[in-house]
Design a protein around this motif. Structure first.
Motif, PDB file in Angstrom:
ATOM      1  N   THR A 176      18.569  46.735  68.531  1.00 16.88           N
ATOM      2  CA  THR A 176      18.544  45.345  68.965  1.00 16.88           C
ATOM      3  C   THR A 176      19.661  45.039  69.948  1.00 16.88           C
ATOM      4  O   THR A 176      20.788  45.505  69.800  1.00 16.88           O
ATOM      5  CB  THR A 176      18.655  44.383  67.773  1.00 16.88           C
ATOM      6  OG1 THR A 176      19.813  44.717  66.993  1.00 16.88           O
ATOM      7  CG2 THR A 176      17.415  44.422  66.900  1.00 16.88           C
ATOM      8  N   ALA A 177      19.323  44.231  70.932  1.00 19.60           N
ATOM      9  CA  ALA A 177      20.326  43.703  71.860  1.00 19.60           C
ATOM     10  C   ALA A 177      20.983  42.485  71.218  1.00 19.60           C
ATOM     11  O   ALA A 177      20.885  42.269  69.999  1.00 19.60           O
ATOM     12  CB  ALA A 177      19.662  43.365  73.194  1.00 19.60           C
ATOM     13  N   GLY A 178      21.652  41.649  72.012  1.00 20.67           N
ATOM     14  CA  GLY A 178      22.487  40.593  71.445  1.00 20.67           C
ATOM     15  C   GLY A 178      21.745  39.523  70.676  1.00 20.67           C
ATOM     16  O   GLY A 178      22.066  39.237  69.518  1.00 20.67           O
ATOM     17  N   ILE A 179      20.735  38.893  71.310  1.00 16.82           N
ATOM     18  CA  ILE A 179      20.023  37.803  70.648  1.00 16.82           C
ATOM     19  C   ILE A 179      19.310  38.301  69.394  1.00 16.82           C
ATOM     20  O   ILE A 179      19.380  37.675  68.330  1.00 16.82           O
ATOM     21  CB  ILE A 179      19.019  37.151  71.613  1.00 16.82           C
ATOM     22  CG1 ILE A 179      19.762  36.519  72.786  1.00 16.82           C
ATOM     23  CG2 ILE A 179      18.165  36.114  70.889  1.00 16.82           C
ATOM     24  CD1 ILE A 179      20.720  35.406  72.395  1.00 16.82           C
ATOM     25  N   SER A 180      18.648  39.448  69.498  1.00 18.46           N
ATOM     26  CA  SER A 180      17.972  40.006  68.323  1.00 18.46           C
ATOM     27  C   SER A 180      18.968  40.377  67.231  1.00 18.46           C
ATOM     28  O   SER A 180      18.694  40.199  66.043  1.00 18.46           O
ATOM     29  CB  SER A 180      17.147  41.230  68.715  1.00 18.46           C
ATOM     30  OG  SER A 180      16.161  40.897  69.657  1.00 18.46           O
ATOM     31  N   SER A 181      20.130  40.879  67.631  1.00 16.40           N
ATOM     32  CA  SER A 181      21.161  41.211  66.645  1.00 16.40           C
ATOM     33  C   SER A 181      21.657  39.960  65.936  1.00 16.40           C
ATOM     34  O   SER A 181      21.929  39.979  64.726  1.00 16.40           O
ATOM     35  CB  SER A 181      22.338  41.932  67.322  1.00 16.40           C
ATOM     36  OG  SER A 181      21.956  43.177  67.853  1.00 16.40           O
ATOM     37  N   MET A 182      21.759  38.856  66.680  1.00 19.21           N
ATOM     38  CA  MET A 182      22.235  37.615  66.077  1.00 19.21           C
ATOM     39  C   MET A 182      21.287  37.130  64.988  1.00 19.21           C
ATOM     40  O   MET A 182      21.718  36.742  63.903  1.00 19.21           O
ATOM     41  CB  MET A 182      22.379  36.536  67.157  1.00 19.21           C
ATOM     42  CG  MET A 182      23.008  35.242  66.645  1.00 19.21           C
ATOM     43  SD  MET A 182      23.029  33.919  67.877  1.00 19.21           S
ATOM     44  CE  MET A 182      21.467  33.118  67.523  1.00 19.21           C
ATOM     45  N   TYR A 183      19.993  37.163  65.278  1.00 16.39           N
ATOM     46  CA  TYR A 183      19.022  36.649  64.316  1.00 16.39           C
ATOM     47  C   TYR A 183      18.647  37.670  63.240  1.00 16.39           C
ATOM     48  O   TYR A 183      18.388  37.309  62.088  1.00 16.39           O
ATOM     49  CB  TYR A 183      17.768  36.159  65.035  1.00 16.39           C
ATOM     50  CG  TYR A 183      17.979  34.828  65.704  1.00 16.39           C
ATOM     51  CD1 TYR A 183      18.200  33.679  64.951  1.00 16.39           C
ATOM     52  CD2 TYR A 183      17.989  34.711  67.086  1.00 16.39           C
ATOM     53  CE1 TYR A 183      18.417  32.453  65.558  1.00 16.39           C
ATOM     54  CE2 TYR A 183      18.205  33.488  67.705  1.00 16.39           C
ATOM     55  CZ  TYR A 183      18.417  32.369  66.936  1.00 16.39           C
ATOM     56  OH  TYR A 183      18.648  31.148  67.533  1.00 16.39           O
ATOM     57  N   ALA A 184      18.609  38.954  63.595  1.00 13.50           N
ATOM     58  CA  ALA A 184      18.240  39.984  62.613  1.00 13.50           C
ATOM     59  C   ALA A 184      19.366  40.223  61.626  1.00 13.50           C
ATOM     60  O   ALA A 184      19.117  40.617  60.487  1.00 13.50           O
ATOM     61  CB  ALA A 184      17.864  41.272  63.307  1.00 13.50           C
ATOM     62  N   ASN A 185      20.610  40.020  62.073  1.00 14.48           N
ATOM     63  CA  ASN A 185      21.792  40.345  61.259  1.00 14.48           C
ATOM     64  C   ASN A 185      21.842  41.849  60.967  1.00 14.48           C
ATOM     65  O   ASN A 185      20.891  42.578  61.161  1.00 14.48           O
ATOM     66  CB  ASN A 185      21.809  39.527  59.966  1.00 14.48           C
ATOM     67  CG  ASN A 185      22.109  38.066  60.204  1.00 14.48           C
ATOM     68  OD1 ASN A 185      23.167  37.741  60.722  1.00 14.48           O
ATOM     69  ND2 ASN A 185      21.180  37.190  59.844  1.00 14.48           N
ATOM     70  N   ASP A 186      22.972  42.276  60.478  1.00 14.21           N
ATOM     71  CA  ASP A 186      23.204  43.689  60.207  1.00 14.21           C
ATOM     72  C   ASP A 186      22.144  44.229  59.251  1.00 14.21           C
ATOM     73  O   ASP A 186      21.973  43.714  58.154  1.00 14.21           O
ATOM     74  CB  ASP A 186      24.599  43.863  59.599  1.00 14.21           C
ATOM     75  CG  ASP A 186      25.127  45.276  59.743  1.00 14.21           C
ATOM     76  OD1 ASP A 186      24.406  46.134  60.271  1.00 14.21           O
ATOM     77  OD2 ASP A 186      26.271  45.507  59.324  1.00 14.21           O
ATOM     78  N   GLY A 187      21.403  45.258  59.692  1.00 11.73           N
ATOM     79  CA  GLY A 187      20.411  45.912  58.824  1.00 11.73           C
ATOM     80  C   GLY A 187      18.993  45.470  59.012  1.00 11.73           C
ATOM     81  O   GLY A 187      18.074  46.055  58.433  1.00 11.73           O
ATOM     82  N   GLY A 188      18.744  44.443  59.817  1.00  8.57           N
ATOM     83  CA  GLY A 188      17.390  43.915  59.969  1.00  8.57           C
ATOM     84  C   GLY A 188      16.447  44.885  60.681  1.00  8.57           C
ATOM     85  O   GLY A 188      16.857  45.672  61.535  1.00  8.57           O
ATOM     86  N   ILE A 189      15.166  44.825  60.325  1.00  7.24           N
ATOM     87  CA  ILE A 189      14.128  45.668  60.910  1.00  7.24           C
ATOM     88  C   ILE A 189      12.985  44.774  61.411  1.00  7.24           C
ATOM     89  O   ILE A 189      12.486  43.923  60.674  1.00  7.24           O
ATOM     90  CB  ILE A 189      13.549  46.675  59.885  1.00  7.24           C
ATOM     91  CG1 ILE A 189      14.665  47.543  59.272  1.00  7.24           C
ATOM     92  CG2 ILE A 189      12.445  47.526  60.522  1.00  7.24           C
ATOM     93  CD1 ILE A 189      15.201  48.613  60.170  1.00  7.24           C
ATOM     94  N   ILE A 190      12.562  44.995  62.648  1.00  8.55           N
ATOM     95  CA  ILE A 190      11.499  44.215  63.280  1.00  8.55           C
ATOM     96  C   ILE A 190      10.418  45.170  63.774  1.00  8.55           C
ATOM     97  O   ILE A 190      10.718  46.207  64.353  1.00  8.55           O
ATOM     98  CB  ILE A 190      12.047  43.421  64.476  1.00  8.55           C
ATOM     99  CG1 ILE A 190      13.256  42.576  64.076  1.00  8.55           C
ATOM    100  CG2 ILE A 190      10.952  42.528  65.097  1.00  8.55           C
ATOM    101  CD1 ILE A 190      14.168  42.216  65.224  1.00  8.55           C
ATOM    102  N   ILE A 191       9.159  44.803  63.562  1.00  6.65           N
ATOM    103  CA  ILE A 191       8.030  45.624  64.033  1.00  6.65           C
ATOM    104  C   ILE A 191       7.101  44.742  64.858  1.00  6.65           C
ATOM    105  O   ILE A 191       6.801  43.609  64.489  1.00  6.65           O
ATOM    106  CB  ILE A 191       7.241  46.225  62.850  1.00  6.65           C
ATOM    107  CG1 ILE A 191       8.122  47.149  62.018  1.00  6.65           C
ATOM    108  CG2 ILE A 191       6.002  46.972  63.349  1.00  6.65           C
ATOM    109  CD1 ILE A 191       7.435  47.708  60.791  1.00  6.65           C
ATOM    110  N   ALA A 192       6.612  45.288  65.980  1.00  4.11           N
ATOM    111  CA  ALA A 192       5.580  44.612  66.768  1.00  4.11           C
ATOM    112  C   ALA A 192       4.504  45.628  67.126  1.00  4.11           C
ATOM    113  O   ALA A 192       4.808  46.723  67.618  1.00  4.11           O
ATOM    114  CB  ALA A 192       6.171  44.004  68.035  1.00  4.11           C
ATOM    115  N   VAL A 193       3.261  45.284  66.847  1.00  5.01           N
ATOM    116  CA  VAL A 193       2.130  46.189  67.142  1.00  5.01           C
ATOM    117  C   VAL A 193       0.946  45.375  67.667  1.00  5.01           C
ATOM    118  O   VAL A 193       0.780  44.214  67.327  1.00  5.01           O
ATOM    119  CB  VAL A 193       1.698  46.986  65.911  1.00  5.01           C
ATOM    120  CG1 VAL A 193       2.731  48.032  65.532  1.00  5.01           C
ATOM    121  CG2 VAL A 193       1.426  46.077  64.716  1.00  5.01           C
TER     122      VAL A 193
END
Length: 281
Positions: free
Chosen positions: A264-281
């Motif tokens: 994750t870049a900055g904005i995604s890191s801010m919202y995902a927080n440490d350890g977050g996982i995001i999937i898009a398909v």
């Protein structure tokens, strides 16, 4: 025709495309207490996560100005595709549209072709659309046809995520439509998803991060259509081991054409927080 793909900085580009002249990332701003930075190529995730952990104030973001988008449209490319964060999560889309209006007022509507796409997603969801735009342009399809295909591709895409905590999303007002969130002290992790309109809703929950990731992987497998024609994209915030584990779990049951793991870049890191996982398909 020359083309350019403009994305806001919530989009995670693969390493080999970060310096590619066909792409431009328009940075959002990040704020942690009195510390302010731009989410650009100088973003340091480790430093950012440390600042967030040390600061009692919830981090915030600011969207790019219309003038910043205008500047990205003024370069030489004749076809421009703009992919932004969901308009229900950020003002980035509105700024991109206003930037297009400013361009047309300044140069005329026929100066070049610009199509702004509300991803109705974030993170690797934006990446999916950006890489699709590149693929279609490289095939030499007409601009109008590509714009239509990108909208259809967006409408068929699903986004899922599991985070260690939802505090940043909640405190920044991004979970207003979510009714059934449970106390984090119980170690119950919600499995979240995106609606067709680009808002967030709860898909399920499980005790502990591992079980929540298993639940999310199961949803991906159950809901995917024609995986043989698609790329499985996973973004993670400082959690590559779990991202690879989730990828392998999904690929055991669904034969995707390819897979891609992104940090994750900055904005995604801010919202995902440490350890977050995001999937898009």
């Amino acid at each position: 025709m020359s083309y350019k793909i403009v994305v806001d900085s919530c989009c995670e580009l693969p390493e080999e495309l970060k310096a590619d002249s066909r792409f431009e990332r328009v940075p959002l701003g990040l704020e942690v207490g009195d510390w302010r930075i731009m989410d650009d190529e100088n973003f340091d995730q480790k430093e950012f996560l440390r600042k967030v952990a040390e600061c009692p104030i919830c981090p915030r973001s600011s969207c790019p100005s219309p003038q910043r988008y205008l500047a990205s449209y003024e370069e030489a490319a004749e076809h421009i595709y703009v992919i932004t964060l969901s308009s229900n999560l950020s003002g980035s889309y509105n700024s991109a549209v206003l930037g297009k209006n400013l361009f047309e007022e300044k140069y005329g509507k026929d100066a070049k072709k610009i199509h702004v796409i509300d991803s109705r997603s974030a993170s690797c969801g934006e990446t999916q659309i950006a890489l699709k735009a590149m693929q279609l342009e490289e095939k030499g399809l007409p601009f109008e046809e590509i714009a239509q295909k990108l909208e259809a591709f967006r409408d068929e895409m699903n986004t899922y995520f599991v985070l260690n905590n939802l505090d940043t999303l909640r405190k920044n007002g991004r979970l207003t439509g979510v009714k059934a969130l449970v106390a984090s002290t119980l170690n119950i992790k919600p499995v979240m998803g995106g609606t067709p309109e680009g808002t967030i809703f709860q898909r399920g929950q499980a005790v502990g991060l591992k079980k929540a990731l298993i639940r999310m992987a199961g949803l991906v497998v159950d809901e995917i259509k024609d995986p043989q024609d698609k790329c499985l994209m996973i973004s993670h915030c400082n959690n590559r081991e779990k991202a690879e584990w989730v990828r392998d779990m999904i690929l055991e049951k669904a034969a995707f054409a390819s897979s891609l793991i992104l940090d994750t870049a900055g904005i995604s890191s801010m919202y995902a927080n440490d350890g977050g996982i995001i999937i898009a398909v």
